[in-house]
Write a protein that holds these residues in place. Sequence first.
Motif, PDB file in Angstrom:
ATOM      1  N   VAL A   1      31.377   3.721   6.694  1.00 40.59           N
ATOM      2  CA  VAL A   1      31.669   5.012   7.305  1.00 40.59           C
ATOM      3  C   VAL A   1      31.489   4.952   8.814  1.00 40.59           C
ATOM      4  CG1 VAL A   1      30.996   6.308   5.242  1.00 40.59           C
ATOM      5  CG2 VAL A   1      29.325   5.948   7.065  1.00 40.59           C
ATOM      6  N   VAL A   2      32.161   5.874   9.485  1.00 39.94           N
ATOM      7  CA  VAL A   2      31.965   6.121  10.904  1.00 39.94           C
ATOM      8  C   VAL A   2      31.591   7.591  11.014  1.00 39.94           C
ATOM      9  CG1 VAL A   2      33.059   6.201  13.170  1.00 39.94           C
ATOM     10  CG2 VAL A   2      33.649   4.377  11.568  1.00 39.94           C
ATOM     11  N   ILE A   3      30.421   7.858  11.567  1.00 39.58           N
ATOM     12  CA  ILE A   3      29.963   9.230  11.744  1.00 39.58           C
ATOM     13  C   ILE A   3      30.561   9.764  13.035  1.00 39.58           C
ATOM     14  CG2 ILE A   3      27.950  10.706  12.088  1.00 39.58           C
ATOM     15  CD1 ILE A   3      26.400   8.789  10.234  1.00 39.58           C
ATOM     16  N   LEU A   4      31.087  10.984  12.955  1.00 44.58           N
ATOM     17  CA  LEU A   4      31.821  11.591  14.059  1.00 44.58           C
ATOM     18  C   LEU A   4      31.151  12.868  14.535  1.00 44.58           C
ATOM     19  CD1 LEU A   4      35.302  11.336  12.322  1.00 44.58           C
ATOM     20  CD2 LEU A   4      34.371   9.733  14.003  1.00 44.58           C
TER      21      LEU A   4
ATOM     22  N   PHE B   1      28.486  14.705   2.331  1.00 41.87           N
ATOM     23  CA  PHE B   1      27.947  14.292   3.628  1.00 41.87           C
ATOM     24  C   PHE B   1      27.704  15.512   4.514  1.00 41.87           C
ATOM     25  CE2 PHE B   1      28.488  13.327   8.081  1.00 41.87           C
ATOM     26  CZ  PHE B   1      27.682  12.220   8.266  1.00 41.87           C
ATOM     27  N   GLU B   2      28.669  16.405   4.589  1.00 43.70           N
ATOM     28  CA  GLU B   2      28.576  17.551   5.496  1.00 43.70           C
ATOM     29  C   GLU B   2      27.533  18.572   5.043  1.00 43.70           C
ATOM     30  OE1 GLU B   2      32.676  18.681   6.039  1.00 43.70           O
ATOM     31  OE2 GLU B   2      33.071  16.858   7.212  1.00 43.70           O
ATOM     32  N   GLU B   3      27.151  18.561   3.765  1.00 44.26           N
ATOM     33  CA  GLU B   3      26.033  19.401   3.315  1.00 44.26           C
ATOM     34  C   GLU B   3      24.715  18.899   3.906  1.00 44.26           C
ATOM     35  OE1 GLU B   3      26.050  19.543  -0.949  1.00 44.26           O
ATOM     36  OE2 GLU B   3      27.965  20.613  -1.010  1.00 44.26           O
ATOM     37  N   VAL B   4      24.594  17.586   4.055  1.00 41.28           N
ATOM     38  CA  VAL B   4      23.379  16.984   4.604  1.00 41.28           C
ATOM     39  C   VAL B   4      23.379  17.042   6.132  1.00 41.28           C
ATOM     40  CG1 VAL B   4      21.997  14.873   4.739  1.00 41.28           C
ATOM     41  CG2 VAL B   4      23.183  15.437   2.617  1.00 41.28           C
ATOM     42  N   TYR B   5      24.541  16.818   6.725  1.00 41.46           N
ATOM     43  CA  TYR B   5      24.683  16.765   8.189  1.00 41.46           C
ATOM     44  C   TYR B   5      25.759  17.766   8.633  1.00 41.46           C
ATOM     45  CZ  TYR B   5      22.409  12.299   7.187  1.00 41.46           C
ATOM     46  OH  TYR B   5      21.564  11.325   6.720  1.00 41.46           O
ATOM     47  N   PRO B   6      25.444  19.053   8.627  1.00 41.34           N
ATOM     48  CA  PRO B   6      26.472  20.067   8.906  1.00 41.34           C
ATOM     49  C   PRO B   6      27.038  20.030  10.321  1.00 41.34           C
ATOM     50  CG  PRO B   6      24.313  21.084   8.675  1.00 41.34           C
ATOM     51  CD  PRO B   6      24.156  19.641   8.308  1.00 41.34           C
ATOM     52  N   SER B   7      26.351  19.431  11.270  1.00 39.19           N
ATOM     53  CA  SER B   7      26.856  19.395  12.643  1.00 39.19           C
ATOM     54  C   SER B   7      27.695  18.149  12.920  1.00 39.19           C
ATOM     55  CB  SER B   7      25.695  19.460  13.633  1.00 39.19           C
ATOM     56  OG  SER B   7      24.880  18.309  13.507  1.00 39.19           O
ATOM     57  N   LEU B   8      27.920  17.309  11.900  1.00 41.82           N
ATOM     58  CA  LEU B   8      28.682  16.078  12.052  1.00 41.82           C
ATOM     59  C   LEU B   8      29.770  16.007  11.000  1.00 41.82           C
ATOM     60  CD1 LEU B   8      25.644  13.666  12.486  1.00 41.82           C
ATOM     61  CD2 LEU B   8      27.170  14.444  14.300  1.00 41.82           C
ATOM     62  N   SER B   9      30.719  15.107  11.201  1.00 40.71           N
ATOM     63  CA  SER B   9      31.699  14.801  10.165  1.00 40.71           C
ATOM     64  C   SER B   9      31.720  13.288   9.995  1.00 40.71           C
ATOM     65  CB  SER B   9      33.078  15.364  10.513  1.00 40.71           C
ATOM     66  OG  SER B   9      33.549  14.824  11.714  1.00 40.71           O
ATOM     67  N   VAL B  10      32.539  12.806   9.074  1.00 36.34           N
ATOM     68  CA  VAL B  10      32.502  11.391   8.732  1.00 36.34           C
ATOM     69  C   VAL B  10      33.900  10.931   8.342  1.00 36.34           C
ATOM     70  CG1 VAL B  10      31.949  11.792   6.290  1.00 36.34           C
ATOM     71  CG2 VAL B  10      31.200   9.681   7.389  1.00 36.34           C
ATOM     72  N   ALA B  11      34.163   9.655   8.602  1.00 35.21           N
ATOM     73  CA  ALA B  11      35.391   9.012   8.139  1.00 35.21           C
ATOM     74  C   ALA B  11      34.987   7.788   7.324  1.00 35.21           C
ATOM     75  CB  ALA B  11      36.266   8.602   9.313  1.00 35.21           C
ATOM     76  N   VAL B  12      35.578   7.645   6.150  1.00 38.33           N
ATOM     77  CA  VAL B  12      35.386   6.434   5.344  1.00 38.33           C
ATOM     78  C   VAL B  12      36.491   5.475   5.760  1.00 38.33           C
ATOM     79  CG1 VAL B  12      35.289   5.490   3.014  1.00 38.33           C
ATOM     80  CG2 VAL B  12      34.382   7.784   3.464  1.00 38.33           C
ATOM     81  N   VAL B  13      36.090   4.284   6.207  1.00 39.57           N
ATOM     82  CA  VAL B  13      37.047   3.347   6.805  1.00 39.57           C
ATOM     83  C   VAL B  13      37.050   2.002   6.087  1.00 39.57           C
ATOM     84  CG1 VAL B  13      36.869   4.454   9.072  1.00 39.57           C
ATOM     85  CG2 VAL B  13      35.368   2.542   8.530  1.00 39.57           C
TER      86      VAL B  13
END
Length: 92
Positions: free
Chosen positions: A19-22, A58-70
């Motif tokens: 993943v890449v955290i955005l 992921f966004e439930e745990v880190y609501p201020s971030l998003s993620v891409a599975v790469v």
Amino acid sequence: MATVGEVEDQIMEVEGLRVVILNQDGRNARSDMQGLQEWPFQKASKGSWTIAEWEEKFEEVYPSLSVAVVDQTGTPYYRNTLIGNVRLDLNP
């Protein structure tokens, strides 16, 4: 507390996903950014989940971030791709 890079590594270890955290604006978060909670899950998500479903987790745990599975080249998978297929691709 963990850095972005540590959380990305924890997700790879538990989930088998690269993943890449955005940031909210879609830019890569700095890997040395601190203050994130550790990835709280010990078991991987079901392989029948889509990437979109996993992103919600992921966004439930880190609501201020998003993620891409790469993939290995950093190209994001389509959101309707099954997690099980991603794992097979990343860990043949």
